[in-house]
Write a protein that holds these residues in place. Structure first.
Motif, PDB file in Angstrom:
ATOM      1  N   ILE A 168      12.236  15.278   1.105  1.00 25.46           N
ATOM      2  CA  ILE A 168      13.507  15.178   0.386  1.00 25.46           C
ATOM      3  C   ILE A 168      14.303  13.964   0.858  1.00 25.46           C
ATOM      4  N   LEU A 169      14.353  13.767   2.175  1.00 22.62           N
ATOM      5  CA  LEU A 169      15.092  12.618   2.715  1.00 22.62           C
ATOM      6  C   LEU A 169      14.423  11.303   2.308  1.00 22.62           C
ATOM      7  N   ALA A 170      13.100  11.282   2.317  1.00 23.40           N
ATOM      8  CA  ALA A 170      12.394  10.068   1.892  1.00 23.40           C
ATOM      9  C   ALA A 170      12.614   9.790   0.406  1.00 23.40           C
ATOM     10  N   ASN A 185       2.444   3.046  -4.752  1.00 26.07           N
ATOM     11  CA  ASN A 185       3.523   2.063  -4.848  1.00 26.07           C
ATOM     12  C   ASN A 185       3.433   0.965  -3.789  1.00 26.07           C
ATOM     13  N   LEU A 186       2.688   1.196  -2.716  1.00 25.50           N
ATOM     14  CA  LEU A 186       2.723   0.273  -1.583  1.00 25.50           C
ATOM     15  C   LEU A 186       2.194  -1.121  -1.929  1.00 25.50           C
ATOM     16  N   PRO A 187       0.963  -1.264  -2.444  1.00 23.22           N
ATOM     17  CA  PRO A 187       0.513  -2.625  -2.783  1.00 23.22           C
ATOM     18  C   PRO A 187       1.337  -3.262  -3.885  1.00 23.22           C
ATOM     19  N   THR A 188       1.755  -2.468  -4.852  1.00 23.42           N
ATOM     20  CA  THR A 188       2.569  -2.998  -5.948  1.00 23.42           C
ATOM     21  C   THR A 188       3.918  -3.485  -5.429  1.00 23.42           C
ATOM     22  N   GLY A 189       4.543  -2.690  -4.564  1.00 23.98           N
ATOM     23  CA  GLY A 189       5.839  -3.076  -4.024  1.00 23.98           C
ATOM     24  C   GLY A 189       5.765  -4.309  -3.158  1.00 23.98           C
ATOM     25  N   VAL A 190       4.732  -4.408  -2.321  1.00 27.27           N
ATOM     26  CA  VAL A 190       4.574  -5.583  -1.459  1.00 27.27           C
ATOM     27  C   VAL A 190       4.350  -6.835  -2.303  1.00 27.27           C
ATOM     28  N   LEU A 191       3.514  -6.726  -3.345  1.00 26.34           N
ATOM     29  CA  LEU A 191       3.266  -7.866  -4.223  1.00 26.34           C
ATOM     30  C   LEU A 191       4.548  -8.314  -4.916  1.00 26.34           C
ATOM     31  N   ALA A 192       5.319  -7.365  -5.451  1.00 27.89           N
ATOM     32  CA  ALA A 192       6.576  -7.707  -6.119  1.00 27.89           C
ATOM     33  C   ALA A 192       7.557  -8.343  -5.142  1.00 27.89           C
ATOM     34  N   LEU A 193       7.565  -7.875  -3.890  1.00 29.23           N
ATOM     35  CA  LEU A 193       8.465  -8.440  -2.890  1.00 29.23           C
ATOM     36  C   LEU A 193       8.093  -9.879  -2.553  1.00 29.23           C
ATOM     37  N   ALA A 220       6.253   5.030   1.175  1.00 26.30           N
ATOM     38  CA  ALA A 220       5.328   5.274   2.288  1.00 26.30           C
ATOM     39  C   ALA A 220       5.720   6.535   3.050  1.00 26.30           C
ATOM     40  N   LEU A 221       7.006   6.708   3.302  1.00 31.27           N
ATOM     41  CA  LEU A 221       7.469   7.887   4.032  1.00 31.27           C
ATOM     42  C   LEU A 221       7.239   9.165   3.225  1.00 31.27           C
ATOM     43  N   CYS A 222       7.419   9.089   1.893  1.00 28.26           N
ATOM     44  CA  CYS A 222       7.125  10.257   1.051  1.00 28.26           C
ATOM     45  C   CYS A 222       5.664  10.671   1.194  1.00 28.26           C
ATOM     46  N   GLY A 223       4.770   9.691   1.164  1.00 27.43           N
ATOM     47  CA  GLY A 223       3.354   9.997   1.285  1.00 27.43           C
ATOM     48  C   GLY A 223       2.968  10.550   2.638  1.00 27.43           C
TER      49      GLY A 223
END
Length: 519
Positions: A98-100, A167-175, A86-89
């Motif tokens: 770079i930090l994200a 990645n956001l919906p995919t990551g939340v679903l996997a979590l 999310a921070l990268c986006g």
């Protein structure tokens, strides 16, 4: 659906995101550069921040998971990775991005370090375990193959920011699945995390990469570069001292006495430091020199990724019958041959000049990947296989970080020298500034600022310098691959491998060998 299949789904989803973000980002680099007006060094850090944090946290993440719970750490890793995406986006500048990306890498390291253990815990020894690892391996192969295409479509169709937002919906679903369906497990013989080893190793890698990247704009004799490389040397020597004194080190240095293990580490470094590092600059060539869109670039990289995927599958089937060295060494020979076939680019070349080389190099990389995993885990007893595999994967990330940094420095230096030679002071009074702009990836701004009479000459000089630099790093990448072929022939030996007492190791199914690389 039973708990074990939920576990496989959550783990496969996490690994899919992790590997997708290795390949999906590369095709978006030119768009990121335009958005932030970023120099070449910032693009290098966009790749290297992810690779370095993966390398630094991988072994520590596995130790923490064994001690505090694999499901818990896997969920934490997913959360960090998703937040980092999310921070990268949302990044407002190069440093923010770079930090994200470093945050993404930390989360990805924890996810990867715990994934194999979660599958092994959910599927006891038997046919179902082989099926589970086979499914996970196939999914990781798909992630590597579709990454460039999906990245290109999202970048061209919407914005480069969506390669992270996806990645956001995919990551939340996997979590959610992880927290509700995956069973907790710990190692009965968990070792304490080696934090001192982590600090010295991670610090040494960061200092080394920083020095390599700064060598282009600052020069090799600058205080910044000399100081960074000296700090890297000191920290890595300290890491060796620390590991020798630890009762349970994160890196068992005794493994370096096993030739096959050393050959596997050399191969891991070389594969990422040659082909996969060169790919970063080929993508810049496709978009900046050939003026292809991100989507068009992703499609044109399909021959490489498909060749890797197909060759990996074939190598997995024959690895039980063909000695390991006779897959790895010929594979590197093909990688070197493919990179040499790509050389000879001129300002009038089209992308098809690279096609045969991409296919040959892809076949070679696929031949190397599967047996490379076997050299990592095959030289130790099963109880230490996780550490050995983690070290090999770590070296892959080190190869990516140092390869992108080193080749980028050489690439930029040749662009600067070529442009300076092509533009005499009589043609333009600002040759040094134009050459520096071209080496930093900002030729367009230099052309715009020049007088109308000089613009055509500057444009031609910049294009010629670009292809000259690319030809040089293709040659270096080929040389690295050839040396790796010779090293593996001399070091990888079947007699060093520990004979399994149970069923074949899961590494041969495709998951372990798909460790992140900057494909």
């Amino acid at each position: 659906m039973s708990r074990k299949w939920w576990t496989l789904g959550a783990v496969s989803t996490g690994i899919f995101m992790l590997l997708l973000d290795v390949t999906i980002v590369n095709v978006a680099l030119p768009d990121i550069q335009r958005t932030f007006h970023a120099p070449l060094s910032d693009l290098q850090w966009t790749i290297d921040a992810y690779a370095l944090s993966l390398a630094a946290f991988l072994l520590t993440g596995g130790a923490l998971a064994d001690q505090f719970g694999r499901r818990r750490l896997f969920a934490i890793g997913l959360a960090i990775f998703t937040l980092g995406s999310a921070l990268c986006g949302l990044a407002s500048g190069s440093l923010f991005l770079i930090l994200a990306r470093a945050g993404q890498g930390i989360g990805g390291a924890i996810v990867y370090a715990t994934s194999l253990a979660l599958i092994a815990q959910a599927f006891p020894i038997g046919r179902e375990r082989a099926v589970a690892f086979g499914i996970a391996g196939a999914i990781t192969g798909v992630a590597i193959a579709v990454g460039p295409v999906l990245g290109g479509v999202l970048t061209s169709g919407i914005s480069w920011r969506w390669i992270f937002f996806v990645n956001l919906p995919t990551g939340v679903l996997a979590l959610i699945v992880t927290m509700t369906k995956v069973q907790e497990s710990r190692s009965p013989i968990a070792r304490r995390p080696d934090f001192l080893g982590f600090l010295t190793f991670g610090g040494g890698l960061i200092a080394l990469t920083y020095g390599l990247i700064r060598s282009n704009p600052d020069g090799w004799t600058s205080a910044t570069v000399i100081g960074s490389l000296a700090a890297a040397t000191a920290l890595l020597v300290a890491f060796v001292v620390v590991e020798r004194r630890q009762r349970l080190p994160m890196f068992d240095l005794g493994l370096l006495r096993v030739p096959t293990f050393v050959g596997g580490l050399a191969a891991a470094l070389a594969l990422s430091g040659s082909l996969f590092s060169v790919v970063t600059y080929l993508i810049l060539y496709f978009q900046q020199a050939l003026h292809l869109s991100a989507a068009q670039t992703g499609v044109r990289f399909l021959p490489l990724t498909v060749a890797i995927f197909v060759a990996s599958a074939i190598a997995g089937r024959v690895s039980d019958r063909v000695p390991t060295r006779w897959l790895i060494a010929p594979g590197f020979a093909l990688v070197g041959t493919g990179l040499m076939l790509m050389r000879g680019i001129s300002t009038g070349s089209t992308w098809t000049h690279l096609l045969s080389g991409m296919i040959v190099a892809g076949v070679g990389a696929g031949m190397v990947s599967v047996p490379l995993a076997a050299t990592a885990v095959g030289v130790v007893e099963p109880a230490r296989a996780g550490m050995a595999s983690g070290i090999n994967t770590t070296f892959r990330q080190v190869g990516t970080a140092t390869g992108v940094a080193t080749l980028g420095s050489i690439f930029a230096s040749h662009i600067r020298a070529s442009v300076s030679h092509a533009l005499s002071p009589g043609m333009t009074p600002h040759v040094a500034g134009i050459a520096h702009a071209a080496a930093s990836g900002r030729l367009g701004a230099a052309v715009t600022a020049a007088s109308p009479s000089a613009r055509l000459a500057i444009t031609h000089a910049g294009r010629a310098g670009f292809v000259d630099g690319l030809n040089v790093i293709l040659l270096i990448g080929a040389g690295v691959a050839v040396v790796a072929a010779l090293v593996t022939v001399l070091t990888v030996r079947e007699r060093d491998l520990v004979q399994p007492t149970h069923e074949p190791r899961p590494a041969a199914t495709g998951l372990a060998e798909s460790a992140p690389a900057a494909a």
